[in-house]
Design an enzyme around this catalytic site. Structure first.
Site, PDB file in Angstrom:
ATOM      1  N   TYR A  55     -23.463  -9.822  -0.263  1.00  0.00           N
ATOM      2  CA  TYR A  55     -25.170 -10.900  -0.493  1.00  0.00           C
ATOM      3  C   TYR A  55     -24.892 -11.766  -1.118  1.00  0.00           C
ATOM      4  CZ  TYR A  55     -28.335  -9.537   3.186  1.00  0.00           C
ATOM      5  OH  TYR A  55     -29.187  -9.205   4.659  1.00  0.00           O
ATOM      6  N   GLU A  57     -27.441 -15.141  -0.482  1.00  0.00           N
ATOM      7  CA  GLU A  57     -27.964 -15.475  -0.062  1.00  0.00           C
ATOM      8  C   GLU A  57     -28.841 -17.309  -1.146  1.00  0.00           C
ATOM      9  OE1 GLU A  57     -31.857 -13.226   0.041  1.00  0.00           O
ATOM     10  OE2 GLU A  57     -31.098 -13.299   2.322  1.00  0.00           O
ATOM     11  N   ASP A 201     -20.288 -31.052  19.518  1.00  0.00           N
ATOM     12  CA  ASP A 201     -19.775 -29.837  19.518  1.00  0.00           C
ATOM     13  C   ASP A 201     -18.190 -29.417  19.874  1.00  0.00           C
ATOM     14  OD1 ASP A 201     -19.498 -27.063  19.278  1.00  0.00           O
ATOM     15  OD2 ASP A 201     -21.372 -26.594  21.091  1.00  0.00           O
ATOM     16  N   THR A 227     -16.982 -23.196  16.208  1.00  0.00           N
ATOM     17  CA  THR A 227     -17.035 -22.400  15.997  1.00  0.00           C
ATOM     18  C   THR A 227     -15.563 -22.509  15.343  1.00  0.00           C
ATOM     19  OG1 THR A 227     -15.396 -21.965  17.968  1.00  0.00           O
ATOM     20  CG2 THR A 227     -17.784 -21.485  18.460  1.00  0.00           C
ATOM     21  N   LYS A 230     -11.809 -19.967  18.350  1.00  0.00           N
ATOM     22  CA  LYS A 230     -11.240 -20.088  19.505  1.00  0.00           C
ATOM     23  C   LYS A 230     -10.348 -21.115  19.527  1.00  0.00           C
ATOM     24  CE  LYS A 230     -15.843 -20.298  21.832  1.00  0.00           C
ATOM     25  NZ  LYS A 230     -16.738 -21.745  22.159  1.00  0.00           N
ATOM     26  N   ARG A 236     -14.106 -14.858  14.579  1.00  0.00           N
ATOM     27  CA  ARG A 236     -15.416 -15.540  14.431  1.00  0.00           C
ATOM     28  C   ARG A 236     -16.527 -16.154  13.939  1.00  0.00           C
ATOM     29  NH1 ARG A 236     -15.073 -13.170  19.244  1.00  0.00           N
ATOM     30  NH2 ARG A 236     -16.171 -14.797  20.865  1.00  0.00           N
TER      31      ARG A 236
END
Ligand SMILES: *Cc1c(COP(=O)(O)O)cnc(C)c1O
Length: 415
Positions: A55, A57, A201, A227, A230, A236
């Site tokens: 983790y 954050e 984008d 992204t 692609k 991902r």
């Protein structure tokens, strides 16, 4: 025979079985979905690393939990590589995917109810660019521009008219199904004239942009979202690039506004993918993606098909079946029976309606990663043509499938 997923096999044979079947499917089919690719084994292994257990954050040097020594180095490495490859002033590598990256971009630049302007979904835009069923259409006063009926290119006069009339806070450009270069320079002057932020984008084209084969919006856009899975061929995930003046707002929008802890295994894999993207091989790959899209476009034109805009500048083409007696979905289903996987897609001003579109979207990123070249592209176009012609004959589709499988296997496996 040992398999790299053997630990999964031991604990969960059901999931192992599905993984193996999906591997077989990805090996034995021609994957033409324009948003898909094959990530390298190195990228996949980084995704499967112990960073999945951590983790973190916050941001490097400013975390809430301890134990961040290596995580901070990792995230800084990813940020530096992203800034380098795209020439950006700032990068945030934490977005979970492309849609959250856009949510975060709006959060940083807008208030709820503000006006936004993006390209309509039926014209090639994305859901997150203001479409009704998406948060972006619900939480903002969203307006949509189109492509010109005659040229099927972005209607810059309409963009300008809407921008000056509606005065959007954000002008969004970029697309999921648009086969031509996005005219970032022209859109930037419209945004300036209307007093709007320009957001690009580049989810689909970021690999081409990284390789310098598509004009880059980074110099002129306030914010660029993408992204990473692609054409960029990473894990991902999502990515936000921005000007220094938006750094604080973007970072706060990602955390704590829209996300909790970053997926550090995806960040590790993105790091690997960005390293791959800086190698000479990657430029060759992206050149081949374009050459393959062109070769396929040429063959379809020879076979008498109409292509939206008449061709392509990028990694995808849109076959328009309006004047054929076959619907996009029917064609795509017949192709799948021969292991050729694509998607039915609306064409601009589609006469058949959004649930029964007239087009097929075809992309070359995945087949190019497998090493297929222009002669295979011609063969694939011929097979697609054959599938459409024999769409009601399962035996004939199955015979095509045998040829497809044989060709696919001759290229080995990409993992
Ligand atoms: C794919 C895509 C997205 C969304 O990415 P996800 O990872 O599916 O959330 C956003 N914008 C565009 C233009 C896309 O093509």
């Amino acid at each position: 025979m040992s398999h790299w997923m053997d630990p999964v096999k031991e604990i969960d044979p059901d999931v192992f079985d599905l993984i193996q079947k999906e591997e077989d499917r990805q090996r034995d089919s021609i994957r033409l979905i324009a948003s898909e690719n094959y990530a390298s084994k190195a990228v996949m292994q980084a995704t499967a690393s112990v960073f999945t257990n951590k983790y973190a954050e916050g941001y490097p040097g400013k975390r809430y939990y301890l134990g961040q020594e290596f995580v901070d180095k990792l995230e800084n490495l990813a940020i530096d590589r992203a800034k380098d490859i795209f020439g950006a002033e700032h990068a945030n590598v934490q977005p979970y995917s492309g849609s959250p990256a856009n949510l975060e971009m709006y959060y940083a630049l807008c208030e709820p109810g503000d006006t936004i302007l993006g390209m309509g979904l039926p014209h090639g835009g994305h859901l997150t660019h203001g479409w009704k069923v998406n948060f972006s259409g619900r939480f903002f006063d969203a307006h949509q521009y189109s492509v010109k009926k005659e040229t099927e290119r972005i209607d810059l006069e309409e963009v300008r008219r809407l921008a000056l009339e509606k005065r959007p806070k954000v002008l969004v450009c970029g697309a999921s199904a648009y086969p031509r270069f996005i005219p970032f320079d022209e859109l930037k002057s419209i945004a300036d004239e209307a007093g709007a932020y320009l957001v690009a984008d580049i989810a689909h084209i970021s690999g081409l942009v990284a390789a310098g084969l598509h004009p880059s919006p980074v110099p002129m856009a306030d914010v660029v979202t993408s992204t990473t899975h692609k054409t960029l061929r990473g894990p991902r995930g999502g990515l936000i690039l921005c000007k220094k003046k938006h750094k604080k707002a973007i970072d706060r929008a990602v955390f704590p506004a829209c996300q909790g802890g970053p997926h550090l295994n995806a960040v590790a894999a993105l790091c690997v993918a960005l390293k791959e993207a800086a190698q000479p091989d990657f430029l060759t790959y992206q050149k081949n993606v374009l050459a393959n899209a062109n070769a396929m476009a040429e063959r379809f034109l020879e076979l008498g098909y109409r292509l939206v805009t008449g061709g392509t500048d990028n990694h995808l083409l849109l076959l328009d079946l309006t004047d054929k007696d076959v619907e996009g979905k029917v064609a795509a289903v017949a192709m799948e029976k021969a292991n050729i996987v694509s998607n039915a897609n609306s064409v601009p001003y589609d006469t058949r309606g959004p649930f029964n579109p007239s087009g097929i979207r075809i992309g070359t990123p995945a087949v190019t990663t497998r090493g297929m070249g222009t002669s295979e592209m011609k063969q694939i176009a011929d097979w697609i043509h054959a599938c459409i012609n024999v769409r009601e004959d399962d035996a004939k589709l199955s015979a095509i499938k045998n040829e497809v499988v044989e060709m696919c296997r001759s290229f080995g496996t990409p993992w």
